[in-house]
Enzyme design. Structure first.
Site, short mmCIF file in Angstrom:
data_model
loop_
_atom_site.label_atom_id
_atom_site.label_comp_id
_atom_site.label_asym_id
_atom_site.label_seq_id
_atom_site.Cartn_x
_atom_site.Cartn_y
_atom_site.Cartn_z
N ARG A 123 -25.62 0.92 -12.58
CA ARG A 123 -25.13 2.19 -12.02
C ARG A 123 -26.22 2.91 -11.23
NH1 ARG A 123 -22.02 0.08 -15.36
NH2 ARG A 123 -19.78 0.56 -15.38
N TYR A 161 4.34 1.97 -0.57
CA TYR A 161 5.34 1.58 -1.58
C TYR A 161 6.74 2.09 -1.23
CZ TYR A 161 1.34 -0.10 -4.14
OH TYR A 161 0.21 -0.80 -4.49
N HIS A 288 -17.83 -10.33 -4.18
CA HIS A 288 -16.51 -10.05 -4.78
C HIS A 288 -15.45 -10.92 -4.11
CE1 HIS A 288 -13.81 -7.65 -7.28
NE2 HIS A 288 -12.94 -7.91 -6.33
N ALA A 289 -14.69 -11.65 -4.93
CA ALA A 289 -13.75 -12.64 -4.40
C ALA A 289 -12.70 -11.99 -3.50
CB ALA A 289 -13.05 -13.36 -5.56
N HIS A 318 -5.79 -16.74 -8.36
CA HIS A 318 -5.46 -15.43 -7.79
C HIS A 318 -5.68 -15.44 -6.28
CE1 HIS A 318 -5.34 -10.94 -7.70
NE2 HIS A 318 -6.18 -11.13 -6.69
N GLU A 319 -6.83 -15.90 -5.87
CA GLU A 319 -7.16 -15.91 -4.43
C GLU A 319 -6.25 -16.86 -3.67
OE1 GLU A 319 -8.86 -13.65 -3.28
OE2 GLU A 319 -9.69 -12.96 -5.16
N HIS A 322 -3.05 -15.35 -2.68
CA HIS A 322 -3.07 -14.57 -1.44
C HIS A 322 -2.88 -15.50 -0.23
CE1 HIS A 322 -4.13 -10.67 -3.05
NE2 HIS A 322 -5.25 -11.10 -3.60
N GLU A 346 -0.94 -9.11 -4.90
CA GLU A 346 -1.87 -9.37 -6.01
C GLU A 346 -1.24 -10.22 -7.10
OE1 GLU A 346 -4.86 -8.80 -5.60
OE2 GLU A 346 -4.69 -7.49 -3.86
N TRP A 420 -14.32 11.40 -13.31
CA TRP A 420 -14.28 9.96 -13.60
C TRP A 420 -14.30 9.72 -15.11
CZ3 TRP A 420 -13.18 5.36 -11.69
CH2 TRP A 420 -13.77 4.21 -12.23
N ARG A 424 -11.67 8.09 -17.80
CA ARG A 424 -12.08 6.91 -18.58
C ARG A 424 -11.92 7.17 -20.08
NH1 ARG A 424 -14.11 1.90 -16.84
NH2 ARG A 424 -16.34 2.16 -17.04
N HIS A 448 -14.29 -1.79 -5.57
CA HIS A 448 -13.21 -1.27 -4.74
C HIS A 448 -13.45 0.16 -4.24
CE1 HIS A 448 -11.76 -4.69 -6.93
NE2 HIS A 448 -10.74 -4.81 -6.11
N ARG A 457 -2.42 -1.14 -6.78
CA ARG A 457 -1.77 -2.44 -6.56
C ARG A 457 -1.96 -3.40 -7.74
NH1 ARG A 457 -5.14 -4.30 -1.37
NH2 ARG A 457 -4.11 -2.39 -0.67
N TYR A 458 -3.11 -3.31 -8.40
CA TYR A 458 -3.35 -4.24 -9.53
C TYR A 458 -2.54 -3.82 -10.74
CZ TYR A 458 -7.22 -5.56 -6.50
OH TYR A 458 -7.97 -5.95 -5.43
O1 X8Z Z 1 -10.36 -7.53 -6.99
C1 X8Z Z 1 -9.65 -8.35 -7.57
C2 X8Z Z 1 -9.46 -9.72 -6.95
C3 X8Z Z 1 -9.51 -9.70 -5.47
S1 X8Z Z 1 -8.13 -8.94 -4.75
C4 X8Z Z 1 -10.55 -10.65 -7.43
N1 X8Z Z 1 -9.11 -8.05 -8.77
C5 X8Z Z 1 -9.31 -6.76 -9.41
C6 X8Z Z 1 -10.75 -6.56 -9.85
O2 X8Z Z 1 -11.51 -7.54 -9.86
O3 X8Z Z 1 -11.12 -5.45 -10.22
C7 X8Z Z 1 -8.23 -8.91 -9.54
C8 X8Z Z 1 -7.96 -8.18 -10.82
C9 X8Z Z 1 -8.39 -6.75 -10.60
ZN ZN Z 2 -6.34 -10.01 -4.96
#
Ligand code: X8Z
Ligand code: ZN
Length: 583
Positions: A123, A161, A288-289, A318-319, A322, A346, A420, A424, A448, A457-458
């Site tokens: 952090r 949405y 980050h994926a 997951h990827e 997409h 997602e 925040w 939490r 994010h 979205r998640y």
């Molecule tokens: O960011 C993601 C994906 C890419 S769209 C790996 N996810 C969120 C995260 O990592 O915080 C998937 C689950 C939630």
């Molecule tokens: Zn994703």
């Protein structure tokens, strides 16, 4: 963008920022022409009206002042750079990036102090360094969306949405699933207390945030070794993957094969040639994926610093989900090359991963050996799934509660961190292990936030993927309990899903939803159905626990583990001593 994300340099940043401004100019021009030449709102054909709507809603490109748009893009790239360059040097002398170093450390270490050090230092090197940038960013992005006709950024995000009741619907779902989360929380808290000692836990019922095996306490599956109730073969197949010399490439091939087994599209040539599926050496990348669509019908790529673990195997699916969506809608008009809503996008890969994760399937692909079909194994498995899917819900819910309130101005910069932690503590029942202040900016320690990717979205995805799973299992003629279903090789399930993906965003999401599940609403019932045996089991396990749940307010961090707090106490001590000596 791709070049900057896979090779973060000043040069690539300049190019990306300039390109973003050029693209914005083009989008703005299209929107202007559409509005100037056509009285499109009066047209009868709803398909055409929908296209016009999408052409004229252009996001931050609507910013009137071009120099401000340039600045906005620059600020965003700076925040991303801070995040992706974050490196933590520990008191042991070694330094680690988030992936793979810190992620592995958090997942495997059970050393309270070390975990706390990692948590605090991450952090320090990320969020704290971008606090000022973030408040500037909020001003700029709000201005851009206001220029586009929205009251603020949150309104622009929610508009995706297309529903007047979206916020209320989300809240209702969250409330419905709250009791299940509380049961899981109480169970995990009891176990963690026995590992780390009761004295490390505040009396308010919260769990210190650094103990979940995950930097943001968002998914708790890394704790499975501590929590798995029955002594059976572990449903975490990471060791088996390592034994069998799995590689990143092999993981992507396994996933591709699953999609193909459903009769869905295989990954194209360019995907295999241009994706970045391992962390490269010698240059800074954003790990980050993510999945990329180059909108030329050919080029689709994944960027992932893949580690050989089961958790990353799920992320690979997951990827690829997409990419599968991109492939399915690639022939639609460009404005419809999008998900039915962001949550749909997602959910695709995750739906497949629900089948892949079942012990039955893992046995089929040779990653589990001794699968027994009994109640105890069932509970072990369902608990592992709950640590992923149920643990996530409050986090998925609160990320944008925080941002919506920041964008609306309800939470000013002087209260960023306080707000925040209010969320939490209230929703997740977790607490900071050490004192936090407004010098810290803990939201910025989560990808994010600097990357400006909306998060609700998640939450949506984690609900609707169970609805989709249930519908696909029915199509696949699976008759057993929902959590045992594996749709592998079912062409019927594949067709049902493909038909919906092909629509892209050409129809409102309720239409797509109805096509796949037979109803137009998001619904928590399939999540409940999936976890029903586990819920009953948790209630039974927790029946002696009188303190299920937690107080709304954050507790004071436990003394002795609060660096800032103890430093302050120490200072007060010294001052008192000096006062006594002097006077
Ligand atoms: O960011 C993601 C994906 C890419 S769209 C790996 N996810 C969120 C995260 O990592 O915080 C998937 C689950 C939630
Ligand atoms: Zn994703």
């Amino acid at each position: 963008m791709w070049n900057f994300n896979t090779n973060i340099t000043e040069h690539n940043r300049q190019i990306m920022v300039n390109k973003s401004v050029e693209v914005a100019q083009i989008e703005k021009e299209w929107a202007r022409r559409a509005n100037a030449r056509f009285d499109w709102e009066k047209l009868k054909d709803s398909y055409i009206v929908r296209q016009f709507k999408k052409i004229t809603h252009i996001g931050i490109a609507a910013m009137k002042d071009e120099s401000k748009l340039q600045r906005l893009n620059h600020v965003m790239s700076e925040m991303e750079e801070i995040y992706s360059g974050g490196k933590v040097c520990l008191s042991t002398g070694d330094c680690h990036a988030l992936e793979p170093g810190l992620t592995r450390l958090l997942a495997t270490s059970r050393d309270y102090d070390l975990l706390q050090e990692v948590w605090v230092k991450w952090r320090e090197v990320t969020g704290k360094k971008m606090k000022n940038l973030y408040s500037e960013f909020v001003e700029l992005i709000n201005e851009a969306h206001r220029d586009g006709g929205y009251s603020d950024t949150a309104a622009a995000w929610k508009s995706k949405y297309e529903s007047e009741t979206f916020e209320q619907d989300i809240e209702d779902l969250f409330i419905q699933l709250g009791p299940l989360y509380k049961q899981l929380h109480a169970f995990v808290r009891r176990k963690l207390m026995s590992v780390y000692g009761k004295d490390k836990f505040p009396t308010s019922g919260h769990i210190p945030a650094h103990l979940f095996g995950n930097m943001w306490s968002q998914q708790w599956n890394s704790l499975l070794d501590l929590l798995q109730p029955y002594d059976k073969e572990s449903v975490d197949v990471t060791p088996a993957m390592k034994e069998q010399n799995y590689t990143a490439l092999k993981m992507f091939q396994v996933s591709d094969e699953f999609f193909q087994s459903l009769g869905m599209l295989k990954m194209p040539k360019a995907f295999w040639e241009h994706s970045m599926i391992e962390k490269p050496k010698g240059r800074q990348v954003q790990c980050h994926a993510s999945a990329w669509n180059f909108y030329n019908k050919k080029d689709f790529r994944v960027k992932q610093c893949t580690d050989v673990t089961m958790s990353d195997l799920i992320t690979v699916h997951h990827e690829m989900g997409h990419i599968e969506y991109y492939l399915m809608y690639k022939d639609k008009p460009i404005v419809f090359q999008n998900g039915a809503n962001p949550g749909f996008h997602e959910a695709v890969g995750d739906v497949l991963a629900l089948s892949v994760s079942t012990p039955k399937h893992l046995q089929k692909i040779n990653l589990l050996k001794n699968v027994v079909d009994d109640k105890e194994s069932d509970i072990n498995f369902m608990l592992s799934m709950a640590l992923d899917k149920i643990a996530f819900l409050p986090f998925g819910y609160l990320m944008d509660q925080w941002r919506w309130s920041v964008f609306s101005g309800e939470t000013p910069p002087s209260q960023y961190n306080e707000k925040w932690w209010q969320l939490r503590c209230k929703y997740q029942g977790i607490s900071p292990p050490v004192m936090r202040s407004e010098d810290d900016f803990d939201p910025g320690a989560k990808y994010h936030i600097p990357a400006n990717t909306p998060y609700i979205r998640y939450f949506v995805s984690f609900i609707i993927q169970f609805q989709f799973h249930k519908a696909l299992c029915k199509a696949a003629n699976q008759t057993g309990p929902l959590h045992t279903c594996d749709i592998y090789r079912s062409k019927e399930a594949g067709k049902l899903l493909s038909d919906v993906l092909k629509l892209g965003s050409s129809k409102p999401w309720e239409y797509a939803m109805e096509k796949i599940v037979g109803s137009r609403k998001m619904d928590a019932a399939p999540v409940m159905e999936y976890f029903k045996p586990l819920i009953d089991w948790l209630v039974e396990q927790n029946s002696q626990d009188e303190s299920i749940g937690w107080e709304d307010e954050c507790p004071m961090p436990p003394t002795g583990h609060s660096t800032q707090l103890s430093a302050r106490f120490c200072l007060i001590g010294i001052l008192t001593f000096l006062t006594m000596v002097i006077f």
